[in-house]
Design an enzyme around this catalytic site. Sequence first.
Site, PDB file in Angstrom:
ATOM      1  N   HIS A  31       0.823  -1.212   0.000  1.00 54.18           N
ATOM      2  CA  HIS A  31       0.000   0.000   0.000  1.00 54.18           C
ATOM      3  C   HIS A  31       0.858   1.264   0.000  1.00 54.18           C
ATOM      4  CE1 HIS A  31      -4.374  -1.017   0.385  1.00 54.18           C
ATOM      5  NE2 HIS A  31      -3.830  -2.213   0.548  1.00 54.18           N
ATOM      6  N   SER A  64     -12.793 -14.962 -24.122  1.00 54.21           N
ATOM      7  CA  SER A  64     -11.785 -15.484 -23.207  1.00 54.21           C
ATOM      8  C   SER A  64     -11.813 -17.006 -23.232  1.00 54.21           C
ATOM      9  CB  SER A  64     -12.079 -14.929 -21.810  1.00 54.21           C
ATOM     10  OG  SER A  64     -12.043 -15.940 -20.841  1.00 54.21           O
ATOM     11  N   ALA A 118      -7.043 -14.020  -6.060  1.00 55.00           N
ATOM     12  CA  ALA A 118      -6.051 -14.539  -5.110  1.00 55.00           C
ATOM     13  C   ALA A 118      -5.072 -13.451  -4.684  1.00 55.00           C
ATOM     14  CB  ALA A 118      -5.298 -15.710  -5.730  1.00 55.00           C
ATOM     15  N   ASP A 167       1.490  -3.028  -9.661  1.00 52.78           N
ATOM     16  CA  ASP A 167       1.183  -4.288 -10.331  1.00 52.78           C
ATOM     17  C   ASP A 167       1.485  -4.230 -11.831  1.00 52.78           C
ATOM     18  OD1 ASP A 167       0.269  -4.801  -7.808  1.00 52.78           O
ATOM     19  OD2 ASP A 167      -1.853  -4.664  -8.314  1.00 52.78           O
TER      20      ASP A 167
HETATM   21  C1  GLA Z   1      -3.327  -3.640  -5.110  1.00 55.98           C
HETATM   22  C2  GLA Z   1      -3.098  -2.425  -6.007  1.00 55.98           C
HETATM   23  C3  GLA Z   1      -1.633  -1.966  -5.968  1.00 55.98           C
HETATM   24  C4  GLA Z   1      -1.126  -1.828  -4.540  1.00 55.98           C
HETATM   25  C5  GLA Z   1      -1.481  -3.061  -3.720  1.00 55.98           C
HETATM   26  C6  GLA Z   1      -1.121  -2.890  -2.275  1.00 55.98           C
HETATM   27  O1  GLA Z   1      -2.657  -4.752  -5.640  1.00 55.98           O
HETATM   28  O2  GLA Z   1      -3.437  -2.720  -7.336  1.00 55.98           O
HETATM   29  O3  GLA Z   1      -1.482  -0.767  -6.687  1.00 55.98           O
HETATM   30  O4  GLA Z   1      -1.608  -0.652  -3.956  1.00 55.98           O
HETATM   31  O5  GLA Z   1      -2.857  -3.386  -3.801  1.00 55.98           O
HETATM   32  O6  GLA Z   1       0.258  -2.765  -2.109  1.00 55.98           O
END
Ligand code: GLA
Length: 377
Positions: A31, A64, A118, A167
């Site tokens: 976060h 898909s 997940a 991500d």
């Molecule tokens: C999710 C969000 C990311 C990040 C994480 C927590 O995966 O997509 O951008 O904030 O939570 O680290």
Amino acid sequence: MSLAHTFTAIFSGNPEIVCEAPGRVNLIGEHVDYCDGFVMPFAISDRTYAAIKRRPDRKIRMSSMQRPNEIFETSLDDLQPSGEGNWERYICGVIWAFGERITDGLEILVDGHVALGAGLSSSAALECSVAFGLDQLFETGFSLAQLAKLAQRAENDFVGMPCGIMDQSVSLMAQAGNALLLDCRDLSTEQIPLDLASAGLELLIIDTQAHHTLVDGGYAERRASCESAAEKLGIKALRDCSITQLEDSRNKLTELEYMRAEHIVNDIKRVHECVDRLKNNDFITVGQILTKSHASLRDLFEISCPELNLAVDTALENNSLGGRMIGGGFGGSAIALFKVADIDQAKRAIAAAFKEAGYTEPRFFTSLPSAGAKVTI
Ligand code: GLA
């Protein structure tokens, strides 16, 4: 049937390109991406594949492999952000974020191998597989950092999930064998070798299969607290604050903002400590750092849940060097570092603890740090 065969069966002709992008595990720095902090995720071997072909008109047709009987149809001229829909929203969002650079209609078939829900970022894998493919097909020449921002914009502004940049960045920029140290302010990176096997270790990924409904609102609420804390402290983002500065300004923040900020400031510090310890092959301390991060996510950031706590606690009781929940929280996966010899017993103990608590059976994965998005050969 293979992706290319199914593509031909659903749409006419062969795909022009097939691209792939992985899900991720975040080792440390949770976060903190939307606070301009540092994170250290790695790409997992599970990935999403996107087969794409241009059309002579402006129609978009997509399907898909997980739902081959459903064909979603729209047009380049009808892409509008909305809270409605399913997996197709992530693809539409990416096409929308490319804007006028996408000049032809499209046929897209995706095949997702990243476990859904997940906490392993199946959505970023989907966005990035399509973004990477469109970048190649339309020769837009974006850098990986630009593509990550584009995919993030798709998720923020089209899908409506206020995620950070972690991500998408790791899904695009990861390299096999390495974790990615990412500065979420300027997207500069350092590849950090992560060779657990040489040390006789393995990172167990425990999918708790729990999905608590707080996910969306809870995430946005945490982000809002961090942003209001930064504003009250007169800084751009919590990344610009040391723990001493935070302590000295305690009276400027509400109790809740202080707790959230304390997690952020310390977790960013933990990322740097973890990098340092990894470079020294000091996995004992790496484990301890993970466990401290879990306590902070549980007690200060308050985004853990009973299933995640049980997974981590049971791992620790069964010789884990350390572990923590990962991702957005309120469910999803935890990670725990083990000596290879201890893993099987730990899995049995975690499964038994879940059974005893009446929770859904957890799923176990392991993954070596894998490569980021690429054209599938
Ligand atoms: C999710 C969000 C990311 C990040 C994480 C927590 O995966 O997509 O951008 O904030 O939570 O680290």
